[in-house]
Design a protein around this motif. Structure first.
Motif, PDB file in Angstrom:
ATOM      1  N   VAL A   1       3.363  18.634  23.666  1.00 63.72           N
ATOM      2  CA  VAL A   1       3.693  19.987  24.126  1.00 63.72           C
ATOM      3  C   VAL A   1       2.426  20.706  24.579  1.00 63.72           C
ATOM      4  O   VAL A   1       2.399  21.364  25.629  1.00 63.72           O
ATOM      5  CB  VAL A   1       4.406  20.772  23.010  1.00 63.72           C
ATOM      6  N   MET A   2       1.344  20.581  23.805  1.00 64.58           N
ATOM      7  CA  MET A   2       0.080  21.211  24.185  1.00 64.58           C
ATOM      8  C   MET A   2      -0.441  20.674  25.506  1.00 64.58           C
ATOM      9  O   MET A   2      -0.882  21.435  26.385  1.00 64.58           O
ATOM     10  CB  MET A   2      -0.955  20.998  23.077  1.00 64.58           C
ATOM     11  N   LEU A   3      -0.403  19.347  25.681  1.00 64.83           N
ATOM     12  CA  LEU A   3      -0.888  18.745  26.921  1.00 64.83           C
ATOM     13  C   LEU A   3      -0.016  19.160  28.108  1.00 64.83           C
ATOM     14  O   LEU A   3      -0.515  19.377  29.216  1.00 64.83           O
ATOM     15  CB  LEU A   3      -0.924  17.228  26.784  1.00 64.83           C
ATOM     16  N   HIS A   4       1.279  19.271  27.869  1.00 63.70           N
ATOM     17  CA  HIS A   4       2.191  19.736  28.915  1.00 63.70           C
ATOM     18  C   HIS A   4       1.814  21.152  29.358  1.00 63.70           C
ATOM     19  O   HIS A   4       1.771  21.446  30.561  1.00 63.70           O
ATOM     20  CB  HIS A   4       3.620  19.696  28.383  1.00 63.70           C
ATOM     21  N   LEU A   5       1.529  22.028  28.393  1.00 63.40           N
ATOM     22  CA  LEU A   5       1.105  23.394  28.730  1.00 63.40           C
ATOM     23  C   LEU A   5      -0.194  23.372  29.529  1.00 63.40           C
ATOM     24  O   LEU A   5      -0.340  24.095  30.520  1.00 63.40           O
ATOM     25  CB  LEU A   5       0.900  24.213  27.450  1.00 63.40           C
ATOM     26  N   ALA A   6      -1.145  22.568  29.062  1.00 66.33           N
ATOM     27  CA  ALA A   6      -2.448  22.513  29.728  1.00 66.33           C
ATOM     28  C   ALA A   6      -2.310  22.121  31.186  1.00 66.33           C
ATOM     29  O   ALA A   6      -3.045  22.619  32.053  1.00 66.33           O
ATOM     30  CB  ALA A   6      -3.362  21.528  28.998  1.00 66.33           C
ATOM     31  N   ALA A   7      -1.343  21.237  31.488  1.00 67.88           N
ATOM     32  CA  ALA A   7      -1.195  20.731  32.847  1.00 67.88           C
ATOM     33  C   ALA A   7      -0.344  21.623  33.731  1.00 67.88           C
ATOM     34  O   ALA A   7      -0.585  21.724  34.935  1.00 67.88           O
ATOM     35  CB  ALA A   7      -0.595  19.326  32.816  1.00 67.88           C
ATOM     36  N   THR A   8       0.649  22.287  33.140  1.00 69.73           N
ATOM     37  CA  THR A   8       1.645  22.968  33.966  1.00 69.73           C
ATOM     38  C   THR A   8       1.486  24.479  34.033  1.00 69.73           C
ATOM     39  O   THR A   8       1.973  25.102  34.979  1.00 69.73           O
ATOM     40  CB  THR A   8       3.066  22.639  33.460  1.00 69.73           C
ATOM     41  N   VAL A   9       0.840  25.079  33.039  1.00 68.99           N
ATOM     42  CA  VAL A   9       0.641  26.536  33.063  1.00 68.99           C
ATOM     43  C   VAL A   9      -0.753  26.790  33.636  1.00 68.99           C
ATOM     44  O   VAL A   9      -1.740  26.856  32.904  1.00 68.99           O
ATOM     45  CB  VAL A   9       0.796  27.159  31.668  1.00 68.99           C
TER      46      VAL A   9
END
Length: 355
Positions: free
Chosen positions: A104-112
């Motif tokens: 979830v953290m990596l997803h945020l880092a990439a998409t936000v």
């Protein structure tokens, strides 16, 4: 083969990729390398490496900064790798604790890429072993500026519910002294194990506090967890040790908790062997209120100690929020519902992303 992570992938697929790279404590190098390469490839993040920890952050000059933290290591594998998916459930070592949270953290880092708040992501090592090895401690010593922010979110498993603050924990040893004698002439000795009887009676009669802080209910505990004593089957023992664990609400600091235990066991020889402060929920902070609202309200108290306490000690409100049932952590049956991963990613994206 070099592992390459696609951070723009669905967070469930990203969880699978993370889980399938073994990273038992002290052996996180391969996974840390993959995380570092993927983050450096994003372009909008400053990235740093500390041992087997990887750190990334935005520097947009936003008025507030959110620090997300998650550990890369797992407990030893228990015949539960590689991962496998059965319908809506993903099985495998680390699915709960805590590679789904890392995903979830990596997803945020990439998409936000245009957040309302500046964001810091801390992926650290050695959380599952002794506290002295915990990567957050090294980062605090060597790169303290990377841990500064207005609120911290530790993405440990919380069943997708905000767990605010955490309990403090303390262990004490109660020692009794006696006099050895042959059990055939027991009246000539003093039994040190028997002398622990009064301490055990006090424990049995003890009524732990239930404390409400910011709408979160913390239930304290005081439990005997170990007894040591005895010389031989025909000897009256001359020494005994009772170990007691105390979980205390975060409205008490360690000094107050120790004072309380010395009052409970007044008259006994008490030694503190381990102590860690708790963390107040801090839900009155503006950023925390926003997160509670994004998650649908109804935060609960964290009944246990987590690394949120490290951030609280730095003067930051801190919460636990991540997918997975914490009671499944460290078990062979560890698994996570994929919908929880999606829900956590959605909540955090709505919280830090622009409307």
């Amino acid at each position: 083969m070099t592992v390459e992570l696609d951070l723009s992938a669905d967070p469930i697929d990203l969880t699978v990729a993370l889980v399938d790279v073994p990273s038992v404590s002290e052996n996180e190098a391969e996974l840390a390398g993959a995380v570092e390469r993927a983050l450096r490839g994003l372009g909008h993040l400053e990235v740093a490496r500390s041992g087997n920890a990887v750190l990334a952050r935005t520097n947009f000059g936003r008025p507030q900064r959110v620090v997300f933290a998650g550990h890369l290591d797992t407990v030893p594998i228990n015949d539960n790798l590689p991962s496998r998916r059965e319908g809506d459930i993903l099985h495998g070592c680390g699915t709960v604790d805590m590679k789904s949270g890392d995903a979830v953290m990596l997803h945020l880092a990439a998409t936000v890429t245009d957040p309302r708040h500046d964001l810091t992501f801390v992926f650290y090592d050695c959380e599952e072993i002794e506290a002295a090895r915990n990567g957050l401690g090294r980062i605090e010593r060597d790169l303290p500026e990377w841990l500064r922010g207005d609120i911290a979110v530790v993405c440990e498993p919380s069943n997708g519910v905000i767990e605010a603050g955490c309990q403090g924990t303390m262990r004490i040893e109660i020692r009794t002294q006696g006099k050895r004698a042959h059990t055939a002439r027991a009246w000539m000795g003093v039994n040190a194990i028997h002398a622990l009887g009064e301490a055990l009676r006090r424990l049995e009669a003890y009524e732990p506090r239930i404390v409400d802080i910011d709408g979160c209910t913390y239930r304290e505990g005081l439990q005997a967890v170990k007894i040591q004593g005895g010389v031989a089957g025909n000897v009256v023992p001359d020494a005994a040790v009772l170990t007691v664990n105390h979980r205390f609400a975060p409205d008490r600091n360690p000094e107050q908790a120790e004072k309380h235990l010395r009052e409970v066991f007044d008259g006994f020889d008490v030694t503190v062997t381990d102590i860690a402060a708790g963390a107040l929920p801090g839900l009155q902070a503006p950023a925390a209120k926003e997160l509670v609202q994004a998650a649908g309200g109804a935060p609960v108290a964290k009944l246990g100690w987590t690394d949120v306490a490290r951030f609280a000690a730095l003067g930051m409100p801190a919460v636990n929020f991540g997918p997975g049932d914490p009671t499944l952590a460290h078990t062979k049956e560890e698994h996570v519902y994929v919908q929880q991963i999606r829900d956590c990613a959605r909540v955090l994206t709505e919280w830090v992303g622009r409307a």
